[in-house]
Design a protein around this motif. Structure first.
Motif, PDB file in Angstrom:
ATOM      1  N   GLY A  92      50.544  54.873  80.007  1.00  0.00           N
ATOM      2  CA  GLY A  92      50.767  53.604  80.617  1.00  0.00           C
ATOM      3  C   GLY A  92      50.314  52.398  79.778  1.00  0.00           C
ATOM      4  N   ARG A  93      50.880  51.389  80.540  1.00  0.00           N
ATOM      5  CA  ARG A  93      51.148  50.428  78.785  1.00  0.00           C
ATOM      6  C   ARG A  93      51.127  49.103  79.972  1.00  0.00           C
ATOM      7  NH1 ARG A  93      56.740  51.673  75.461  1.00  0.00           N
ATOM      8  NH2 ARG A  93      56.976  53.938  75.973  1.00  0.00           N
ATOM      9  N   PRO A  94      49.959  48.914  80.014  1.00  0.00           N
ATOM     10  CA  PRO A  94      49.578  47.540  80.845  1.00  0.00           C
ATOM     11  C   PRO A  94      49.646  46.777  80.352  1.00  0.00           C
ATOM     12  CG  PRO A  94      47.470  48.799  80.569  1.00  0.00           C
ATOM     13  CD  PRO A  94      48.554  49.442  80.221  1.00  0.00           C
ATOM     14  N   VAL A  95      49.873  46.586  79.039  1.00  0.00           N
ATOM     15  CA  VAL A  95      49.158  45.043  78.329  1.00  0.00           C
ATOM     16  C   VAL A  95      50.723  44.207  77.899  1.00  0.00           C
ATOM     17  CG1 VAL A  95      46.919  45.885  77.722  1.00  0.00           C
ATOM     18  CG2 VAL A  95      48.166  45.878  76.270  1.00  0.00           C
ATOM     19  N   GLY A  96      51.394  45.254  77.911  1.00  0.00           N
ATOM     20  CA  GLY A  96      52.505  44.452  77.802  1.00  0.00           C
ATOM     21  C   GLY A  96      53.919  42.985  78.414  1.00  0.00           C
ATOM     22  N   ASP A  97      53.290  43.270  79.286  1.00  0.00           N
ATOM     23  CA  ASP A  97      53.837  42.282  80.212  1.00  0.00           C
ATOM     24  C   ASP A  97      52.819  40.630  80.037  1.00  0.00           C
ATOM     25  OD1 ASP A  97      55.270  43.967  81.132  1.00  0.00           O
ATOM     26  OD2 ASP A  97      54.756  44.143  82.719  1.00  0.00           O
ATOM     27  N   GLY A  98      52.765  39.729  80.388  1.00  0.00           N
ATOM     28  CA  GLY A  98      51.767  37.940  79.851  1.00  0.00           C
ATOM     29  C   GLY A  98      52.615  37.551  79.275  1.00  0.00           C
ATOM     30  N   PRO A  99      52.017  36.095  79.733  1.00  0.00           N
ATOM     31  CA  PRO A  99      52.310  35.403  78.885  1.00  0.00           C
ATOM     32  C   PRO A  99      52.133  34.875  77.411  1.00  0.00           C
ATOM     33  CG  PRO A  99      50.671  34.199  80.054  1.00  0.00           C
ATOM     34  CD  PRO A  99      51.013  35.338  80.453  1.00  0.00           C
ATOM     35  N   ILE A 100      50.826  35.844  77.223  1.00  0.00           N
ATOM     36  CA  ILE A 100      49.759  36.146  75.780  1.00  0.00           C
ATOM     37  C   ILE A 100      49.858  37.597  75.093  1.00  0.00           C
ATOM     38  CG2 ILE A 100      47.216  36.071  74.572  1.00  0.00           C
ATOM     39  CD1 ILE A 100      47.069  34.057  76.954  1.00  0.00           C
ATOM     40  N   PRO A 101      50.805  37.490  73.936  1.00  0.00           N
ATOM     41  CA  PRO A 101      50.783  38.952  73.597  1.00  0.00           C
ATOM     42  C   PRO A 101      50.169  39.639  72.842  1.00  0.00           C
ATOM     43  CG  PRO A 101      52.369  37.160  72.830  1.00  0.00           C
ATOM     44  CD  PRO A 101      51.490  36.682  73.485  1.00  0.00           C
ATOM     45  N   ARG A 114      36.184  60.902  79.191  1.00  0.00           N
ATOM     46  CA  ARG A 114      37.175  60.037  79.993  1.00  0.00           C
ATOM     47  C   ARG A 114      37.305  58.983  79.013  1.00  0.00           C
ATOM     48  NH1 ARG A 114      33.344  59.840  84.902  1.00  0.00           N
ATOM     49  NH2 ARG A 114      31.600  59.315  83.900  1.00  0.00           N
ATOM     50  N   PHE A 115      38.837  58.220  78.532  1.00  0.00           N
ATOM     51  CA  PHE A 115      38.925  57.691  77.324  1.00  0.00           C
ATOM     52  C   PHE A 115      38.530  55.937  77.821  1.00  0.00           C
ATOM     53  CE2 PHE A 115      42.197  55.960  74.453  1.00  0.00           C
ATOM     54  CZ  PHE A 115      41.802  55.770  73.272  1.00  0.00           C
ATOM     55  N   TRP A 116      38.185  55.592  77.302  1.00  0.00           N
ATOM     56  CA  TRP A 116      37.719  53.595  77.419  1.00  0.00           C
ATOM     57  C   TRP A 116      38.478  52.965  76.299  1.00  0.00           C
ATOM     58  CZ3 TRP A 116      34.039  52.429  81.518  1.00  0.00           C
ATOM     59  CH2 TRP A 116      33.386  53.025  82.177  1.00  0.00           C
ATOM     60  N   ALA A 117      39.379  52.482  76.336  1.00  0.00           N
ATOM     61  CA  ALA A 117      39.641  51.658  75.601  1.00  0.00           C
ATOM     62  C   ALA A 117      39.932  50.110  76.004  1.00  0.00           C
ATOM     63  CB  ALA A 117      40.748  52.040  74.797  1.00  0.00           C
ATOM     64  N   GLY A 118      40.109  48.845  74.993  1.00  0.00           N
ATOM     65  CA  GLY A 118      40.343  48.012  75.294  1.00  0.00           C
ATOM     66  C   GLY A 118      41.293  46.770  74.241  1.00  0.00           C
ATOM     67  N   CYS A 119      41.892  45.904  74.776  1.00  0.00           N
ATOM     68  CA  CYS A 119      43.211  45.158  74.831  1.00  0.00           C
ATOM     69  C   CYS A 119      42.242  43.983  74.051  1.00  0.00           C
ATOM     70  CB  CYS A 119      44.351  45.032  75.831  1.00  0.00           C
ATOM     71  SG  CYS A 119      43.760  44.068  76.815  1.00  0.00           S
ATOM     72  N   MET A 120      43.285  43.232  73.527  1.00  0.00           N
ATOM     73  CA  MET A 120      43.219  41.588  72.648  1.00  0.00           C
ATOM     74  C   MET A 120      44.596  41.351  72.778  1.00  0.00           C
ATOM     75  SD  MET A 120      41.777  42.379  68.684  1.00  0.00           S
ATOM     76  CE  MET A 120      42.610  40.489  68.264  1.00  0.00           C
ATOM     77  N   ALA A 121      44.479  39.711  72.384  1.00  0.00           N
ATOM     78  CA  ALA A 121      44.775  39.054  72.362  1.00  0.00           C
ATOM     79  C   ALA A 121      45.772  38.864  71.158  1.00  0.00           C
ATOM     80  CB  ALA A 121      45.023  37.293  72.701  1.00  0.00           C
ATOM     81  N   GLN A 139      44.493  58.932  85.080  1.00  0.00           N
ATOM     82  CA  GLN A 139      44.749  57.466  85.725  1.00  0.00           C
ATOM     83  C   GLN A 139      44.156  56.270  84.587  1.00  0.00           C
ATOM     84  OE1 GLN A 139      43.229  60.431  86.368  1.00  0.00           O
ATOM     85  NE2 GLN A 139      41.616  59.344  87.200  1.00  0.00           N
ATOM     86  N   LEU A 140      45.177  55.551  84.774  1.00  0.00           N
ATOM     87  CA  LEU A 140      44.491  54.370  83.511  1.00  0.00           C
ATOM     88  C   LEU A 140      44.640  53.259  84.373  1.00  0.00           C
ATOM     89  CD1 LEU A 140      44.214  53.211  80.827  1.00  0.00           C
ATOM     90  CD2 LEU A 140      46.292  52.566  80.738  1.00  0.00           C
ATOM     91  N   GLU A 141      43.277  52.583  84.343  1.00  0.00           N
ATOM     92  CA  GLU A 141      42.568  51.410  85.358  1.00  0.00           C
ATOM     93  C   GLU A 141      42.017  50.327  84.356  1.00  0.00           C
ATOM     94  OE1 GLU A 141      40.980  53.149  89.132  1.00  0.00           O
ATOM     95  OE2 GLU A 141      40.351  54.875  87.656  1.00  0.00           O
ATOM     96  N   GLN A 142      42.191  49.666  84.554  1.00  0.00           N
ATOM     97  CA  GLN A 142      41.763  48.058  83.907  1.00  0.00           C
ATOM     98  C   GLN A 142      40.298  47.673  85.047  1.00  0.00           C
ATOM     99  OE1 GLN A 142      43.399  44.384  83.295  1.00  0.00           O
ATOM    100  NE2 GLN A 142      41.926  43.305  84.763  1.00  0.00           N
TER     101      GLN A 142
END
Length: 295
Positions: A92-101, A114-121, A139-142
């Motif tokens: 999954g690529r859940p952080v590719g959309d939205g106004p902030i890269p 289970r694998f846990w990972a964060g994202c950031m601007a 399954q990839l969930e926020q």
């Protein structure tokens, strides 16, 4: 409180070294912005060997159970299986959309696989970060949002506690975890730093939390009750993450970064440092899910 000094183990020259893991008797880590996965043999210092180079940032990896040389990776804008030849199979690529890269950042597996990972601007925009959980069926969930720069997480040995740093806020949160479902309970503030930012973390066999403090040149150990009882000084201002490994698990490896520093002040920044400590860590937890074939 006990204080000691870390020594330079490898000059490395990493821009943003992160995510050290002790896996099968070797040290594995990433250089995030160059998209590089590296490893070094056992306890002996020396040059790091790149094993994979991606065209996108590589935030963190964890081993895949029963598949040596394969990794689950927080990379680019999502989570993927990374095979030994460098091929990515996206879950999954859940952080590719939205106004902030945004991009993926730090991540780790819990004891249940289970694998846990964060994202950031990319620019650290407040509140743009999130935490994702990849379950054992892929399954990839926020699971959390409103974070700024999430780092970690780190889990207790029984998987019932998760520590998560929000580096931009200068705090480490402690969450109860249902080890069967992976559901999170309400957090409490576990650590607040005023002289630097909490970054990568690891837990030892006694349940102590080791926290790299970016900007302070230290790794700090906190008891399960939150008492700061040990400091390892690192001769580089930006330590990014600790890892406990070595022959008996009591060697503290620390990655550091050059990112954002003027070249004249690099010194040993971007190197890997080591200190002997009195409490062993545990091997890196592996992803226990069923993943598709690479391709």
């Amino acid at each position: 409180m006990k204080t000691s000094d870390a020594l330079l183990w490898s000059p490395a020259g990493l821009e943003l070294g992160e995510g050290p893991r002790w896996v099968d008797g070797r040290l594995v880590l990433v250089d995030i912005l160059s998209g590089t996965l590296l490893e070094a043999d056992g306890p002996h210092p020396g040059d790091l060997r790149p094993t994979n180079r991606l065209e996108i940032p590589l935030g963190a990896v964890a081993p895949v159970a029963g598949q040596p040389g394969r990794w689950i990776a927080a990379a680019g804008t999502g989570v993927a299986l990374l095979d030994p030849g460098g091929v990515l199979t996206w879950l999954g690529r859940p952080v590719g959309d939205g106004p902030i890269p945004r991009r993926m950042n730090d991540g780790v597996c819990d004891p249940a696989g289970r694998f846990w990972a964060g994202c950031m601007a990319w620019d650290g925009h407040p509140g743009a970060g999130a935490l994702y959980r990849t379950g054992t069926q892929g399954q990839l969930e926020q699971v959390l949002d409103g974070l700024s720069i999430p780092n970690g997480p780190a889990f207790s040995t029984d998987g019932t506690i998760m520590y998560l740093a929000d580096s931009a806020q200068g705090l480490v949160l402690r969450f109860p975890v249902d080890p069967t479902s992976g559901d999170l309970g309400d957090p409490v503030t576990f650590v607040v730093t005023h002289d630097g930012s909490p970054d990568g973390m690891t837990v030892d066999v006694a349940g102590n939390l080791w926290v790299a403090v970016w900007g302070a040149g230290e790794v700090r150990r906190y008891s399960p009750q939150g008492r700061h009882d040990r400091t390892v000084r690192v001769p580089a201002p930006q330590p990014t993450a600790p890892c406990l490994g070595g022959p008996d698990g009591t060697r503290l490896y620390v990655t550091t970064a050059r990112y954002g520093l003027p070249p004249k002040t690099y010194g040993h920044s971007g190197g890997i440092f080591v200190a002997e400590v009195d409490m062993p860590g545990i091997p890196a937890a592996a992803y226990g899910g069923v993943l598709p074939d690479a391709g």
